[in-house]
Design an enzyme around this catalytic site. Structure first.
Site, PDB file in Angstrom:
ATOM      1  CD  GLU A 187      -2.999  -1.074   0.192  1.00 38.06           C
ATOM      2  OE1 GLU A 187      -3.093  -0.057  -0.508  1.00 38.06           O
ATOM      3  OE2 GLU A 187      -3.766  -2.046   0.057  1.00 38.06           O
ATOM      4  NE  ARG A 247      -4.095   2.506  -0.482  1.00 34.92           N
ATOM      5  CZ  ARG A 247      -5.314   2.380   0.045  1.00 34.92           C
ATOM      6  NH1 ARG A 247      -5.968   3.447   0.432  1.00 34.92           N
ATOM      7  NH2 ARG A 247      -5.870   1.193   0.185  1.00 34.92           N
ATOM      8  CG  ASP A 260      -5.319  -7.904  -7.678  1.00 34.38           C
ATOM      9  OD1 ASP A 260      -4.176  -7.996  -7.214  1.00 34.38           O
ATOM     10  OD2 ASP A 260      -6.243  -7.315  -7.083  1.00 34.38           O
ATOM     11  CD  GLU A 284     -11.024  -2.673  -7.901  1.00 27.97           C
ATOM     12  OE1 GLU A 284     -10.076  -2.393  -7.142  1.00 27.97           O
ATOM     13  OE2 GLU A 284     -12.230  -2.558  -7.554  1.00 27.97           O
TER      14      GLU A 284
END
Length: 616
Positions: free
Chosen positions: A228, A232, A361, A493
């Protein structure tokens, strides 16, 4: 936007001509400048003899460590409208490059069929009023998304400034554990590039100033997620730098990446998932298959860290991710698949669990995108992607009795017939990579099918918002009955795939689907101070979860804005989005090689890379 006087627009009528431009222009900055500088109110003009042209701009160039110039987003040399009084015949004397700066004053360059209107004369003011309903409606929808962004940002600024996220219902700060214990401004960093792209420059400057003055690793407390933190913070800072050219943002990204380097100090180079930025202690999640590292986390670093090496000249960032790449390239893949877990100590796979949703993913996303970002030169990444996707299709891709295609989860040689919202990015990935596949038509068929399935998960709820996961069982297709799967967490998404499918097909249904989502977000997620997730998308009167996720500003609203924007706003052949929707410019002169480890040469106490099998 550029304004110039016509013969009839003179004397006292000049201000009225500008005021007319204010009433018809979607360019908020232009309106604000005209009102504040010329003190022109909104009123009906007596004269409309004015030409509204596109912004005249040159490529905005960012310099790397060797002082080479790299085209970034094209923007005006001046941030506000230019009032021209020179001879109109001299208009094209300079190199005029159409601006991709957002919220353009000009009308759409594309007809309803998606064809560019090349070589046409600038529209005169009366023609602006007679634009097609489709163009006008698209502009209004885009403006609505900007208003949503403003509402989300203003609520955060008022009630949670400096904290990581906002609770928009109870109106106070929210600090989830993935960012540590400190108030580390996650929403500020995540939202900065969206503010810039939408033309909200006052808000962007507000974010930039906080970052420069307050974002400091020394203020971090507790454990942070390396993944993260990368997508980010590092990704957000790099994107804001690429768009604005502000070198302080690049410096901050460098500092953030340097702070997480200790996580890579393992026998294999596979980083741990959790790191304390102060104590440098690290660990993995206990639930992750024998405390393994997670594929979608250590496999989703390459884009940001390669770009860091490119722009700072520091080989260490690329060196770290290339070591991960080499290990994944060389290791045996069971059935051609990449399991979700790997030990950072032994480099061996954990249990045979494969997913296009959580845990897997973005690894596949980055294999393709790093090739695209490298100017299509990173052949190893493309080879890995081309080999991985057929195996994924063979073992995970399913077709329901109703004809819906979806990615199930593959666990110990069995398929769980459940698709996660997180996997809904895959429609966009297939569409983006279709032109470069051996069978483009096959890829586009899958892209459209997956995106349609994700839309069905939305349309089959009374709120028209999709659940966190949905199943394919008799009488329960693209739906779920499990409580923990009924939530909607403001996820992006599905809208990401709408955006990419619109850009690649020009099928208007994707914009209509996006507009359905905008209305649903406004109806059910809007709170007094921002936007909240939903606890149950199958309830007609749902409860809000009182969390405004930082990625709602970084991804969800950005993709919806771009869905209603022209193709030359962040063109997909010039910009690559990281998995948090932070765009970085395609690099056309950068190559990597598996032999990187023997070709590093950095002068002592400098940041200039001399070699690294890179071509700067």
């Amino acid at each position: 936007m550029e304004l110039r006087r016509d013969a009839s627009c003179h004397g006292s009528l000049w201000k009225e001509c500008i005021a007319y431009a204010v009433t018809i222009s979607p360019e908020l900055e232009a309106q604000q400048w005209i009102r504040s500088t010329l003190a022109v109110p909104n009123y009906s003009p007596r004269s409309a003899s004015i030409t509204v042209n596109k912004v005249v701009a040159r490529d905005f160039l960012v310099h790397d460590h060797l002082d080479h110039q790299h085209p970034q987003i094209k923007k005006p040399r001046r941030p506000f409208p230019v009032l021209r009084t020179d001879n109109p015949q001299d208009e094209t004397s300079e190199n005029e490059i159409p601006s991709v700066d957002v919220k353009k004053a000009s009308l759409s360059e594309h007809s309803q069929t998606g064809e560019r209107n090349v070589g046409k004369r600038p529209l005169q003011a009366p023609s602006l009023l007679s634009q097609t309903a489709g163009e006008d409606e698209t502009r209004k929808r885009r403006q609505k998304v900007v208003q949503m962004m403003k509402h989300a940002w203003d609520g955060y600024v008022k009630y949670a400034w400096g904290a990581n996220e906002l609770r928009p219902v109870s109106k106070h700060a929210h600090n989830p554990s993935i960012f540590g214990k400190a108030k580390f401004g996650a929403t500020i960093v995540d939202a900065a590039d969206t503010l810039y792209v939408m033309g909200l420059r006052d808000e962007f400057n507000q974010a930039r100033d906080w970052i420069v003055e307050n974002l400091n690793v020394s203020r971090s407390e507790g454990d942070v997620s390396v993944f993260e933190f990368n997508i980010r913070y590092i990704g957000g800072l790099l994107s804001a730098y690429a768009l604005s050219g502000d070198k302080m943002l690049l410096t901050k990204a460098d500092e953030m990446a340097t702070a997480v380097l200790p996580a890579f100090d393992t026998p294999t180079g596979i980083p741990y998932a959790i790191l304390n930025l102060k104590t440098k202690t690290m660990k993995n999640y206990n639930w992750a298959s024998g405390a393994s590292s997670i594929l979608s986390e250590f496999g989703t670093l390459h884009l940001e860290w390669a770009y860091l090496t490119k722009m700072t000249g520091k080989p260490i960032f690329l060196e770290k991710v290339m070591r991960i790449r080499q290990h994944l390239y060389n290791i045996e893949k069971p059935k051609g698949l990449y399991p979700n877990y790997m030990s950072p100590e032994t480099g061996k796979w954990g249990q045979l669990h494969v997913s296009m949703g959580a845990l897997g993913d973005s690894f596949y996303e980055y294999l393709f995108k790093i090739w695209l970002w490298s100017g299509k030169t990173d052949s190893q990444a493309k080879e890995m992607y081309d080999k991985a996707m057929p195996a994924i299709e063979q073992h995970l891709l399913q077709k329901s009795k109703e004809g819906l295609i979806y990615f199930g989860n593959y666990l110990n040689n069995r398929v769980e017939h459940k698709m996660e919202h997180l996997a809904c990015f895959s429609g966009g990935l297939y569409a983006l990579s279709a032109p470069y596949a051996t069978n483009p038509e096959h890829y586009m068929t899958i892209a459209k099918g997956l995106t349609n399935t994700c839309h069905e998960s939305y349309s089959r709820t009374p709120l028209k918002l999709g659940p966190e996961s949905f199943r394919f069982l008799p009488g329960e297709e693209a739906q779920t009955k499990r409580k923990d799967e009924k939530v909607y967490l403001l996820r992006p998404e599905t809208f990401e795939s709408y955006f990419v499918l619109w850009r690649t097909t020009k099928d208007p249904k994707y914009r209509e689907w996006g507009w359905e989502a905008v209305q649903a977000l406004e109806t059910f997620c809007r709170a007094e101070a921002g936007y909240s997730g939903i606890k149950n998308v199958y309830e007609v009167n749902p409860m809000q979860d009182d969390v405004q996720q930082s990625y709602f500003l970084a991804e969800t609203l950005k993709y919806l804005f771009l869905l209603f924007s022209d193709d030359d706003v962040l063109p997909l052949d010039q910009w690559v989005f990281n998995t948090e929707a932070h765009p970085v410019p395609v690099c056309r002169d950068f190559t990597t090689s598996p032999s990187y480890s023997s070709s590093i040469g950095v002068e002592k106490n400098t940041t200039s890379a001399t070699t690294l099998d890179l071509v700067f």
